[in-house]
Design a protein around this motif. Sequence first.
Motif, mmCIF file in Angstrom:
data_model
loop_
_atom_site.group_PDB
_atom_site.id
_atom_site.type_symbol
_atom_site.label_atom_id
_atom_site.label_comp_id
_atom_site.label_asym_id
_atom_site.label_seq_id
_atom_site.Cartn_x
_atom_site.Cartn_y
_atom_site.Cartn_z
ATOM 1 N N ARG A 134 22.031 0.314 -9.311
ATOM 2 C CA ARG A 134 22.560 -0.991 -8.866
ATOM 3 C C ARG A 134 23.716 -0.808 -7.890
ATOM 4 O O ARG A 134 23.826 -1.525 -6.895
ATOM 5 C CB ARG A 134 22.999 -1.819 -10.072
ATOM 6 C CG ARG A 134 23.419 -3.240 -9.698
ATOM 7 C CD ARG A 134 23.646 -4.088 -10.937
ATOM 8 N NE ARG A 134 24.669 -3.504 -11.775
ATOM 9 C CZ ARG A 134 24.587 -3.389 -13.092
ATOM 10 N NH1 ARG A 134 23.483 -3.793 -13.714
ATOM 11 N NH2 ARG A 134 25.563 -2.872 -13.790
ATOM 12 N N ALA A 135 24.572 0.166 -8.149
ATOM 13 C CA ALA A 135 25.727 0.394 -7.268
ATOM 14 C C ALA A 135 25.283 0.789 -5.861
ATOM 15 O O ALA A 135 25.864 0.331 -4.867
ATOM 16 C CB ALA A 135 26.627 1.472 -7.857
ATOM 17 N N VAL A 136 24.255 1.628 -5.759
ATOM 18 C CA VAL A 136 23.768 2.034 -4.440
ATOM 19 C C VAL A 136 23.179 0.833 -3.709
ATOM 20 O O VAL A 136 23.438 0.613 -2.516
ATOM 21 C CB VAL A 136 22.719 3.154 -4.551
ATOM 22 C CG1 VAL A 136 22.133 3.473 -3.180
ATOM 23 C CG2 VAL A 136 23.338 4.406 -5.151
ATOM 24 N N LEU A 137 22.401 0.016 -4.410
ATOM 25 C CA LEU A 137 21.798 -1.152 -3.773
ATOM 26 C C LEU A 137 22.858 -2.177 -3.381
ATOM 27 O O LEU A 137 22.775 -2.773 -2.293
ATOM 28 C CB LEU A 137 20.753 -1.773 -4.704
ATOM 29 C CG LEU A 137 19.470 -0.953 -4.847
ATOM 30 C CD1 LEU A 137 18.580 -1.520 -5.934
ATOM 31 C CD2 LEU A 137 18.710 -0.889 -3.528
ATOM 32 N N GLN A 138 23.857 -2.377 -4.217
ATOM 33 C CA GLN A 138 24.938 -3.296 -3.862
ATOM 34 C C GLN A 138 25.685 -2.801 -2.628
ATOM 35 O O GLN A 138 26.077 -3.597 -1.759
ATOM 36 C CB GLN A 138 25.903 -3.456 -5.040
ATOM 37 C CG GLN A 138 25.351 -4.324 -6.167
ATOM 38 C CD GLN A 138 26.294 -4.407 -7.349
ATOM 39 O OE1 GLN A 138 27.039 -3.473 -7.646
ATOM 40 N NE2 GLN A 138 26.266 -5.542 -8.038
ATOM 41 N N GLU A 139 25.868 -1.498 -2.549
ATOM 42 C CA GLU A 139 26.522 -0.903 -1.384
ATOM 43 C C GLU A 139 25.703 -1.181 -0.120
ATOM 44 O O GLU A 139 26.259 -1.553 0.925
ATOM 45 C CB GLU A 139 26.673 0.598 -1.611
ATOM 46 C CG GLU A 139 27.360 1.351 -0.495
ATOM 47 C CD GLU A 139 27.436 2.850 -0.768
ATOM 48 O OE1 GLU A 139 28.307 3.498 -0.182
ATOM 49 O OE2 GLU A 139 26.611 3.365 -1.572
#
Length: 225
Positions: A134-139
């Motif tokens: 999720r953190a990579v996609l939010q980034e």
Amino acid sequence: MTGSRAIDGRRARGDATRRVVLAEATQLVSVQGLDGLTIGALAERSGHRKSSIATLFGGKEGLQLATVTAARTVFVSAVIEPARAHPRGTKRLAELLANVLEYSRDRVFAGGCFFAATAADVDSKPGAVNDAVRAVLQEWYGYVEAQIRHAVAAEELAVPEPQQARLAFHLIALEEQANSRSLLFADPVPYAFAAGASADLLAAAGALPAALERLRALAEGRAQA
């Protein structure tokens, strides 16, 4: 000194093994998902012993987290870094969109977009691996939105603030749908459709044709450096 050289040699071999294993892991996950990533399967693919892989990563979750990090590094190198050669704004935004379509179309990962595959795996499974994906996609989503804001600030796009996040959503959704449909039907044409639709959306928002040349070339199946 002899002891130091031995330690350095072991560390170098460990780093080399880690790189090889993670390269295999990212490819495996892009096809079979994170649930298909096991130390046994990876040992068979990479030719390394299960005990060596377990020592390097400390178990399945550690291996999954390291694989997500390795895939992010590849994504940044293939998609984001080349676009940073261009100024913030419409040109960089269009280059990002072209890069991400080519990254998926050209199968940098055998199963298309690594993060599209893993998001479907973990979206309903809370935990550290879910958080990492999720953190990579939010980034990524945030970076696309930021380029829209920069383009608006530079008067290269005319998109009211409430609609900027929606434009980013539409642009990202086109890539994700192209990835999904291309994989399902073994057909590259959805990438051309997505490139053309992305260019149309940006043109409707005021982007100049020169900024959209690469997207138009992808839409028409023309190669462009």
